[in-house]
Structures are given as C-alpha cells and as structure tokens.
Write a protein that holds these residues in place. Structure first.
Motif, PDB file in Angstrom:
ATOM      1  N   ASP A   1      -7.671  -7.885   8.432  1.00 35.71           N
ATOM      2  CA  ASP A   1      -6.883  -8.437   7.339  1.00 35.71           C
ATOM      3  C   ASP A   1      -6.465  -9.860   7.675  1.00 35.71           C
TER       4      ASP A   1
ATOM      5  N   ILE B   1     -10.905  -9.226   5.040  1.00 42.81           N
ATOM      6  CA  ILE B   1     -10.204  -9.889   3.941  1.00 42.81           C
ATOM      7  C   ILE B   1      -9.864 -11.296   4.409  1.00 42.81           C
TER       8      ILE B   1
ATOM      9  N   LYS C   1      -7.048  -5.883  -2.987  1.00 40.39           N
ATOM     10  CA  LYS C   1      -7.716  -5.841  -1.684  1.00 40.39           C
ATOM     11  C   LYS C   1      -6.917  -5.041  -0.656  1.00 40.39           C
ATOM     12  N   SER C   2      -5.632  -5.361  -0.513  1.00 37.98           N
ATOM     13  CA  SER C   2      -4.806  -4.693   0.492  1.00 37.98           C
ATOM     14  C   SER C   2      -4.669  -3.206   0.206  1.00 37.98           C
TER      15      SER C   2
ATOM     16  N   LEU D   1     -14.228  -8.915   1.684  1.00 39.07           N
ATOM     17  CA  LEU D   1     -13.528  -8.421   0.499  1.00 39.07           C
ATOM     18  C   LEU D   1     -12.627  -9.540   0.008  1.00 39.07           C
ATOM     19  N   LEU D   2     -12.955 -10.093  -1.156  1.00 35.92           N
ATOM     20  CA  LEU D   2     -12.341 -11.329  -1.612  1.00 35.92           C
ATOM     21  C   LEU D   2     -11.634 -11.129  -2.949  1.00 35.92           C
ATOM     22  N   GLY D   3     -10.760 -12.074  -3.268  1.00 42.25           N
ATOM     23  CA  GLY D   3     -10.047 -12.029  -4.536  1.00 42.25           C
ATOM     24  C   GLY D   3      -8.673 -12.639  -4.402  1.00 42.25           C
TER      25      GLY D   3
ATOM     26  N   GLU E   1     -20.512  -8.255  -6.839  1.00 43.35           N
ATOM     27  CA  GLU E   1     -20.952  -7.998  -5.466  1.00 43.35           C
ATOM     28  C   GLU E   1     -22.275  -8.718  -5.249  1.00 43.35           C
TER      29      GLU E   1
ATOM     30  N   HIS F   1      -8.951 -15.520   2.789  1.00 44.50           N
ATOM     31  CA  HIS F   1      -8.881 -16.516   1.727  1.00 44.50           C
ATOM     32  C   HIS F   1      -9.678 -17.769   2.097  1.00 44.50           C
TER      33      HIS F   1
ATOM     34  N   LEU G   1     -12.787  -8.619  -5.871  1.00 46.01           N
ATOM     35  CA  LEU G   1     -11.933  -7.797  -6.722  1.00 46.01           C
ATOM     36  C   LEU G   1     -11.119  -8.694  -7.647  1.00 46.01           C
TER      37      LEU G   1
END
Length: 245
Positions: A169, A200, A43-44, A35-37, A225, A202, A217
């Motif tokens: 996370d 999640i 995301k959180s 889950l990126l962004g 996706e 970075h 996101l």
C-alpha cells in the motif's frame, strides 16, 4: 499463467456507503499488478478484503483455488497473503530480528522465543534483500534503516513466511528517488521468486515501470484493465484522468 486470486462481483457497504459495487479482480502467479484510482475509488477496501481485514458484503473470493468463507488476517496469512501497509507497523526501537518475527515468533520446545534461530533467519533475509553491505545486522534497530530499507524489511518478512501474494500500500510515498528505487527492486525480487504483488500507488511512473498489469477503479467499480504492452505511461495517465471524471 496460474491464477492465485479470483474475486467475483465483490460488493462492500458501510451502512449507506457503497465502497465496492461489483468488482471482479484476479491475480496471476508471478505478476505485479498496479491497483490504481483516485482517493475513494475503493482500492483500500479491496485490498483489505484480500488481506482478511474485511469480509465482503457479497461476492466470492478464491485463493489458490479454494473458496474463502471466513475472513481474518490470520486466515489470509495461512493462505499465503501478506499485506504491507504504508506505516509498515515496525517497532523502531526494536532490533530487526524482533521486527521480522513480531507476532509470529519461532519458539523452543519450552515455549520460549528461539533467539538464535530468529537471528540466523534474519541474517539470511537481510542478505537476500541486499542490505548486509550497508553494515546492517539482525541486531540493528529498525530506527536506523532508511524508508526504503524499512519497506524492504516488511517485504522480507512476507518472503520468510512464504507469502504467495504480497500487497503493498503506497510503498514509495514520501521516499527519496534512490529509496523508491530500492522498493521497486524489492518488488522485482518478489516477482523473480514467483510471488505475486498487488501495489497501490499514486506515482504513475513507478506503476508503469514495475507493473505487468494495471487495474483502475473508479467509484467502487473497475473502470478498466490493461497489460503493460497496451499502454504507454502517458496513456495510463490519460486513462486515470478519464476515470476520475
């Protein structure tokens, strides 16, 4: 593949701030989804809804085919969802066996902590994670573990309590290369056991190496996706840059 999580039109507002604006998100059994962004993308907030910390303002959530109507960490755990947050919430001065069962101790028929059974279970988890060769035992204080090993301990706790979905996370943040490799291997171990992982991160290199699917996101919405075979690491980075504009 079987979907163990299905989220439809998820919206979450905090007063006038709209953190999620109609997100659809699903998770298949035995897959790793990154889950990126950018910061503030939502995301959180999304993973806190999955793990029961937040209830959505609107939208539907199904876990293993059952509609979720009440949101709490305990209820999410009862449905097979475990979250491992960045701080890992370990009692560093406590032995590993106490950390593994914190808040969910095995009790004797007299209502006391069953230390023997917990130490035996901890030894089995340590062995499954491949940590025993480093001289680690159930009585080792958590403070003695490296960053990657602490992540492993938290993941081991999810494994013991038979989580079908594990949320991680930023699990490799601030870890040395060798320690980050351990964490990626722990994720692969979860997948090999048929568990699903939402991660999640970075670190795009880690995401591309370990994930089967990427969900980006942006401003509280799903930007896109893709499955792993659809994007190179360079392409994934380019999509993220595009999403942040």
């Amino acid at each position: 593949m079987t979907k163990i999580l299905e989220m439809r039109d998820i919206r979450k507002s905090f007063g006038s701030v709209h953190a999620l604006r109609g997100v659809d998100f699903s998770l298949e059994r035995g897959e790793i989804t990154a889950l990126l962004g950018d910061n503030g993308a939502g995301k959180s907030t999304l993973i806190k809804i999955i793990s029961g910390l937040y209830a959505p303002t609107s939208g539907t959530v199904e876990i293993n085919g059952a509609r979720v109507t009440r949101f709490s960490v305990a209820h999410a755990r009862s449905l097979g969802v475990e979250a491992v947050y960045q701080d890992r919430a370990l009692g560093v001065s406590q032995p590993l066996w106490r950390n593994l069962f914190a808040g969910r101790h095995i009790k004797t028929r007299f209502g006391l902590i069953d230390v023997k059974r917990e130490r035996e279970a901890a030894a089995e988890i340590i062995s499954r994670l491949g940590l025993s060769g480093a001289g680690i035992s159930p009585d080792t204080p958590a403070a003695s573990l490296s960053g990657g090993e602490r992540q492993g301990l938290a993941i081991g706790r999810a494994m013991y309590f038979k989580a079908s979905a594990v949320i991680l996370d930023e699990p490799t943040t601030a870890l040395a290369v060798s320690e980050a490799e351990k964490v990626l291997d722990f994720m692969r171990l979860l997948k090999s056991e048929g568990r699903s992982v939402v991660v999640i991160t970075h670190t795009i290199e880690h995401a591309h190496r370990v994930a089967d699917r990427f969900v980006i996101l942006s401003h509280g919405k799903v930007f896109g996706e893709w499955r792993k075979d659809e994007l190179s690491e360079h392409d994934l980075f380019a999509r993220l840059m595009e999403a942040e504009r």
